[in-house]
Design an enzyme around this catalytic site. Structure first.
Site, mmCIF file in Angstrom:
data_model
loop_
_atom_site.group_PDB
_atom_site.id
_atom_site.type_symbol
_atom_site.label_atom_id
_atom_site.label_comp_id
_atom_site.label_asym_id
_atom_site.label_seq_id
_atom_site.Cartn_x
_atom_site.Cartn_y
_atom_site.Cartn_z
ATOM 1 C CD GLU A 159 -3.070 0.081 0.415
ATOM 2 O OE1 GLU A 159 -2.794 0.858 -0.262
ATOM 3 O OE2 GLU A 159 -4.409 -0.352 0.899
ATOM 4 C CG ASP A 195 -6.359 8.220 5.567
ATOM 5 O OD1 ASP A 195 -5.812 8.963 6.729
ATOM 6 O OD2 ASP A 195 -7.710 9.384 5.186
ATOM 7 C CG ASP A 243 -4.424 9.791 -6.555
ATOM 8 O OD1 ASP A 243 -4.291 9.371 -5.716
ATOM 9 O OD2 ASP A 243 -5.803 9.969 -7.571
ATOM 10 N NE ARG A 292 -2.652 7.640 -9.782
ATOM 11 C CZ ARG A 292 -2.967 7.331 -8.258
ATOM 12 N NH1 ARG A 292 -2.651 6.785 -7.153
ATOM 13 N NH2 ARG A 292 -4.830 7.620 -8.459
#
Ligand code: IMP
Ligand code: MG
Length: 195
Positions: A93, A97, A153, A159
């Protein structure tokens, strides 16, 4: 006035930490061939660097997720191309969050009966966690700021930055993202796809 955009993790800091993570993973998976599964699209730069820092045999695969609403429901939009049953699986990942996405993904992949299932995340936004999850490997613990670059992003943009930047005023940024483009791509033409 303070800087609206701050480079928080430099390219060399990223490379150093990713090398350490790769060495740790190589050490832990010496006796098996893990499947390293990147969650598209944010994990791409991190995964590309990470797998090259793992000096042992592995397979690379990808999946992508669709999120529904705010409550963390997800489904697999594009699935991995190998069976995971009996395999040692490492999810890659970019950032964890709230933890809702990863929790849902973990639950779905566990149904396939892997031998083991661990997660490596580049960034752990620990203060925002809603559900408790086990992260076997993490690059950096960060605060509540919104980050861009190295996979992360905004509307699909940025990115490709080689380092990580914090956006100090998200509202002002959203009104005029060009200002950030000018900072990170000073010699480019300033093309930007309007949303
Ligand atoms: P969560 O852990 O379910 O809340 O979701 C994590 C996802 O939120 C990540 O895969 C990112 O797509 C997105 N995200 C969270 N924080 C940031 C950030 O600071 N910048 C860019 N995307 C973020
Ligand atoms: Mg994203």
């Amino acid at each position: 006035m303070s800087d609206p955009f701050v480079e928080v993790i430099t390219e060399s800091d990223l490379q150093r930490r990713v090398s350490q993570l790769g060495a740790e993973i190589a050490d832990d998976y010496q006796t098996t061939v893990p499947v390293v599964v990147g969650v598209l699209k944010g994990s791409i730069p991190f995964l590309a660097d990470l797998v090259r820092a793992i000096d042992s045999t592995l397979q690379v695969d990808f999946l992508s997720l669709t999120r529904f609403g705010e409550e963390g429901r997800v489904s697999i939009a594009m699935d991995v191309s190998v069976p995971l049953r009996g395999r040692d699986v490492i999810i890659v990942e970019d950032i964890v969050d709230t933890g809702l996405t990863l929790t849902a993904l973990h639950r779905m992949l566990m149904l396939r009966e892997p031998n083991s299932l661990q997660t490596v995340t580049l960034l752990d936004k620990a203060p925002r966690r809603i559900v408790d999850i086990d992260l076997a490997y993490r690059g950096f613990e960060i605060g509540d700021e919104f980050l861009l670059g190295y996979g992360l992003d905004w509307g699909g943009h940025y990115r490709n930055l080689r380092s990580l930047w914090a956006v100090m005023d998200l509202g002002a940024f959203a009104d005029d993202p060009h200002r950030f483009t000018e900072v990170v791509h000073p010699s480019a033409g300033g093309a930007f796809l309007r949303r």
